[in-house]
Write a protein that holds these residues in place. Sequence first.
Motif, PDB file in Angstrom:
ATOM      1  N   GLY A  38      48.880  33.366  39.833  1.00 23.47           N
ATOM      2  CA  GLY A  38      47.670  32.393  40.505  1.00 23.47           C
ATOM      3  C   GLY A  38      46.672  33.317  39.972  1.00 23.47           C
ATOM      4  N   TYR A  39      46.431  34.471  39.873  1.00 29.83           N
ATOM      5  CA  TYR A  39      45.184  35.184  39.281  1.00 29.83           C
ATOM      6  C   TYR A  39      45.122  34.714  37.871  1.00 29.83           C
ATOM      7  CZ  TYR A  39      44.505  38.614  43.303  1.00 29.83           C
ATOM      8  OH  TYR A  39      44.276  39.331  44.421  1.00 29.83           O
ATOM      9  N   LEU A  40      46.186  34.970  36.951  1.00 30.58           N
ATOM     10  CA  LEU A  40      45.947  34.566  35.723  1.00 30.58           C
ATOM     11  C   LEU A  40      45.537  33.119  35.266  1.00 30.58           C
ATOM     12  CD1 LEU A  40      49.262  36.454  34.416  1.00 30.58           C
ATOM     13  CD2 LEU A  40      46.719  37.427  33.787  1.00 30.58           C
ATOM     14  N   GLU A  41      46.180  32.309  36.357  1.00 25.97           N
ATOM     15  CA  GLU A  41      45.655  30.834  36.054  1.00 25.97           C
ATOM     16  C   GLU A  41      44.341  30.501  36.400  1.00 25.97           C
ATOM     17  OE1 GLU A  41      49.176  28.500  37.566  1.00 25.97           O
ATOM     18  OE2 GLU A  41      49.361  27.863  35.582  1.00 25.97           O
ATOM     19  N   SER A  42      43.499  31.349  37.229  1.00 29.53           N
ATOM     20  CA  SER A  42      42.275  31.254  37.808  1.00 29.53           C
ATOM     21  C   SER A  42      41.268  30.956  36.568  1.00 29.53           C
ATOM     22  CB  SER A  42      41.840  32.196  38.537  1.00 29.53           C
ATOM     23  OG  SER A  42      40.434  32.086  38.980  1.00 29.53           O
ATOM     24  N   TYR A  43      40.491  29.805  36.793  1.00 29.79           N
ATOM     25  CA  TYR A  43      39.383  29.731  35.702  1.00 29.79           C
ATOM     26  C   TYR A  43      38.259  30.536  35.757  1.00 29.79           C
ATOM     27  CZ  TYR A  43      42.113  25.489  34.366  1.00 29.79           C
ATOM     28  OH  TYR A  43      43.039  24.818  33.989  1.00 29.79           O
TER      29      TYR A  43
END
Length: 160
Positions: A38-43
């Motif tokens: 989820g952190y990595l997919e955050s824009y």
Amino acid sequence: MRILLVEDEPDLGSAVQRTLIQEAYIVDWAQDGLDAWGYLESYWTQYTLAIFDWLLPGLSGIELCQRLRARHNPLPVLLLTAKDRPEDTAAGLDAGADDYLIKPFRKIELLARLRALQRRSPQFQPQRISAFGISHAASPADCQPRSNSQSALGTSSRYH
């Protein structure tokens, strides 16, 4: 520089986070692979480096590496694990990790490996900045965190 630390062991995660903050890094700490994804997919957040434990709830560190590389994400990843067989090291690197550090480890080695990952990362290569007829070679070394201490945290010189 912002690091995503993914470590499910609370004492180790807290010690590593504290060490990185002391070295002037901004650290987001996730305790399972799904939260980390989820952190990595955050824009809204761009990471400089990631540190993944191998054995995590949700998604493993290996699965996180594979997902990143499948999306052609060049984020430098240090795999931090107790898995110490040569076959494990090869599997971690083949899954997409850029470096592999076996627990227990020394603080000085962790920090040196992070600096090495930064030097090799394309996002840290010198860039030419030009404005109003003036050109300057901006180097990432100009923005390196400065070490306050080379000692290990607590009473032990190794993290387990």
